[in-house]
Design a protein around this motif. Structure first.
Motif, PDB file in Angstrom:
ATOM      1  N   GLU A   1      44.686  24.144  42.238  1.00 49.14           N
ATOM      2  CA  GLU A   1      43.493  24.516  41.543  1.00 49.14           C
ATOM      3  C   GLU A   1      42.619  23.285  40.972  1.00 49.14           C
ATOM      4  N   THR A   2      43.249  22.093  40.469  1.00 45.29           N
ATOM      5  CA  THR A   2      42.382  21.185  40.327  1.00 45.29           C
ATOM      6  C   THR A   2      41.355  20.704  41.376  1.00 45.29           C
TER       7      THR A   2
ATOM      8  N   GLU B   1      38.807  23.499  41.082  1.00 45.09           N
ATOM      9  CA  GLU B   1      37.938  23.538  40.220  1.00 45.09           C
ATOM     10  C   GLU B   1      36.920  22.419  40.075  1.00 45.09           C
ATOM     11  N   THR B   2      37.313  21.135  40.718  1.00 48.80           N
ATOM     12  CA  THR B   2      36.589  20.341  40.770  1.00 48.80           C
ATOM     13  C   THR B   2      35.278  20.322  41.724  1.00 48.80           C
TER      14      THR B   2
ATOM     15  N   ILE C   1      34.289  23.416  42.556  1.00 46.59           N
ATOM     16  CA  ILE C   1      33.340  24.489  42.113  1.00 46.59           C
ATOM     17  C   ILE C   1      32.441  23.578  41.270  1.00 46.59           C
TER      18      ILE C   1
ATOM     19  N   GLU D   1      32.515  26.054  31.866  1.00 46.88           N
ATOM     20  CA  GLU D   1      33.723  27.043  31.967  1.00 46.88           C
ATOM     21  C   GLU D   1      34.516  26.212  33.217  1.00 46.88           C
ATOM     22  N   ALA D   2      34.074  25.826  34.028  1.00 46.75           N
ATOM     23  CA  ALA D   2      34.458  25.324  35.267  1.00 46.75           C
ATOM     24  C   ALA D   2      35.128  23.800  34.756  1.00 46.75           C
TER      25      ALA D   2
ATOM     26  N   SER E   1      38.247  24.672  32.890  1.00 48.76           N
ATOM     27  CA  SER E   1      39.330  24.989  33.759  1.00 48.76           C
ATOM     28  C   SER E   1      39.888  23.659  34.691  1.00 48.76           C
ATOM     29  N   LEU E   2      39.151  22.707  34.850  1.00 48.02           N
ATOM     30  CA  LEU E   2      39.549  21.640  35.522  1.00 48.02           C
ATOM     31  C   LEU E   2      40.390  20.864  34.552  1.00 48.02           C
TER      32      LEU E   2
ATOM     33  N   SER F   1      43.603  22.579  34.430  1.00 44.85           N
ATOM     34  CA  SER F   1      44.453  22.435  35.503  1.00 44.85           C
ATOM     35  C   SER F   1      45.195  21.164  35.583  1.00 44.85           C
TER      36      SER F   1
END
Length: 616
Positions: A52-53, A56-57, A59, A509-510, A513-514, A517
């Protein structure tokens, strides 16, 4: 050592508590199962956090530059794409700015290039001057003719009528001419305003072309370079994440020791249970030396084997559990660096930068873009207003050009009536004077000059009008197209602003999330590390069993040594057979190798080292 000492040593051995050490080994099994189970449960969660990390990165990278991964959003809010569209639209506006050479080509007949050259539009403004001069001469002659007819009294009555008609027509033409002059005056005012607007338009376009265009190029170059820097930082961060958590894949390999360690512990427990049973069968009151010799040799070999197995188990635990702990600590160390890097990225992308001013910060990029858009839009509004003014006033041009044409048509019609009056004036004047007089010649010349001037003006005007209206129509089309381009570009630029703001929100937001994570990864690893602290007790407990076996080995070795020195008939066969039964249960290379090293009297097939992980 004497026999009494041997019996005393046997008593001590019989007093040893095998059950406590067996229970310790069972607890070690439970704890390793618990720990390995915890690791097995947490690893998928940790792996998911890592994935996920990284996602997210990636993204975040995608929000800045074009990449292979598609965003989940239905709309594309990549900054690079928005900027590319924005730059393209602004470029179209710059490309559509009126080139000065284009203006000269299109409006060459409107505007004079120099003081010596007269434009076609200027010719229209002076076109009727010659006609007006001819009309003035004709009117003066008609007045003189009236005076002459009055002096001639009755003989000049007919000529008087003709002179009055000439005068009347001249006044009629004068009135029509006044209307044309009105059209010309309005057209003159329109022309001056038109030229002023053109100059203002050119000044705005010059400013945009000279300053704004360079400024735009500078901004977009700067912004795109900054985006590339941010993207590279994020890409590096992805690589650092992958490198930082690499030890976790080593842990997956180390987990394979679980079954072997459990199997070895269970085998060791079974051996200790066998030893306990063997020791419990000792009865000193029914002492038989041969039986005791056989028993002590068996117990000594089994204790030596057990000690070697326990050392191997502790070594395996160190290689596995404690190695896992080292790997987790290494990941934690790497995670600290990742968090520091994450904090720097948050600072780089954060809206609240606490007064810091980094050249590559996202805030500065957005601030530069968001402030640039209103400036650009304002300049476009000024351009659009000027185009509106130029387009809006077209009716004044067409209406007055049409008014002049109609006026010239009316004058031309009246001029044709002068031809009749010219002939009648000749006849009447000959009745009075008998011969042609220079006075009549003057009237004829004035009428002919007026008629010719009227005809020439009409023809020339038509040519000028057609050319000017055609050029003006071309200019209006060009201006309208530019105005529409500007308006369309403004809408897209403003839409791009919304896209930039939306992109900014998505980046935030991203980024959150990062950060989440990475924090989740830290929480999971911290939980494992905390649990690891409990399992360091396993080594102490294992050493306790090893110490017990070493003491037991010391006793049995002394007794065995006594019997070897003092007894002649010692049979190892029965002991070896029982040992072989125990060893046959060993399934790993390491167990068999240890048995081979501890018991030299037996031939033990150890197999290959690669078979160490071969389970049941």
């Amino acid at each position: 050592m004497k026999k009494d000492d041997v019996l005393e040593a046997f008593k001590e051995i019989m007093g040893y508590d095998f059950s406590d050490n067996i229970e310790i080994l069972r607890r070690i099994i439970d704890k390793t199962e618990e720990f390995y189970g915890l690791i097995s449960d947490k690893l998928p969660v940790i792996e998911q956090s890592i994935d996920e990390t990284i996602v997210e990165t990636e993204i975040l990278v995608n929000y800045f530059v074009e990449d292979n991964q598609a965003l989940e959003d239905s709309q594309d809010f990549r900054l690079s794409n928005i900027l590319e569209d924005l730059q393209g639209q602004i470029g179209e506006v710059y490309n559509s700015l009126l080139d000065r050479s284009d203006i000269i080509d299109i409006l060459s007949d409107f505007i004079m290039d120099s003081d010596d050259e007269e434009s076609k539009f200027s010719q229209i403004l002076t076109l009727t001057k010659e006609l007006n001069d001819s009309l003035t001469d004709l009117k003066d002659l008609s007045i003189n003719a009236i005076i002459f007819s009055i002096k001639a009294e009755n003989n000049g009555a007919g000529f008087g009528v003709i002179s009055n008609e000439i005068n009347r027509l001249s006044n009629d033409i004068k009135a029509k001419y006044s209307l044309i002059e009105g059209n010309v005056l309005i057209l003159q005012e329109w022309y001056e305003e038109f030229v002023d607007n053109l100059r203002a338009l050119a000044a705005i376009e010059d400013e945009i072309g000279d300053k704004s265009k360079d400024r735009t190029k500078e901004i977009f170059t700067d912004v795109l370079e900054s985006l590339e820097k941010i993207s590279n930082i994020l890409r590096d961060f992805i690589e650092h994440i992958k490198i930082g958590v690499e030890p976790i894949y080593d842990i997956i390999v180390l987990l394979q020791y679980q079954d072997i360690i459990r199997q070895n512990l269970e085998n060791l427990i079974e051996i200790l249970v066998t030893l306990e049973v063997e020791v419990n069968t000792l009865d000193l009151e029914e002492y038989q030396e041969s039986k005791f010799i056989d028993m002590v040799i068996f117990i000594d070999n089994v204790v030596g084997l057990s000690r070697g197995l326990m050392e191997n188990i502790l070594s395996q635990l160190e290689e596995s559990i404690f190695n896992i702990s080292d790997k987790l600590m290494k990941i934690n160390e790497n995670l600290i660096s990742l968090k520091e890097e994450d904090d720097k990225i948050r600072e780089l992308l954060s809206e609240d930068r606490k007064g810091l001013d980094r050249a590559d910060s996202l805030d500065r990029i957005y601030q530069e873009l968001i402030s640039f858009i209103p400036e650009f839009t304002s300049k476009m509004n000024s351009l659009e207003d000027k185009y509106d003014s130029l387009i809006r006033d077209k009716d004044s041009f067409y209406d007055n050009m049409e008014g002049i044409e109609q006026g010239l048509e009316e004058i031309d019609k009246v001029a044709k009536r002068f031809k009749k009056l010219e002939l009648m004036a000749k006849i009447e004047f000959s009745h009075i004077m008998g011969t042609k007089h220079s006075f009549v010649n003057g009237i004829e010349e004035a009428i002919n000059q007026f008629i010719n001037s009227s005809k020439d003006n009409k023809e020339l005007y038509q040519q000028l009008k057609d050319k000017l209206q055609s050029d003006y129509s071309t200019f209006l089309e060009f201006a309208l197209k530019n105005k529409n381009n500007i308006n369309s570009s403004k809408e897209i630029v403003n839409s791009s602003k919304e896209g930039l703001l939306t992109g900014r929100r998505l980046v935030k937001e991203a980024m959150e999330s990062l950060h989440f994570s990475i924090d989740s990864l830290g929480v999971e690893l911290a939980a494992l590390t905390t649990e690891m602290e409990k399992f360091y007790l396993l080594e102490e407990q294992g050493q306790q069993v090893l110490s017990f076996l070493s003491k037991l080995k010391s006793k049995t070795s002394n007794i065995k040594e006594y019997y070897l020195e003092n007894s002649k008939d010692i049979n190892f066969e029965e002991s070896n057979e029982r040992l072989q039964e125990l060893i046959d249960k060993f399934t790993s290379y390491l167990e068999r190798k240890t048995a081979q090293e501890e018991i030299g009297d037996l031939e033990i097939d150890t197999g290959s080292e690669g078979g160490e992980l071969t389970l049941f």
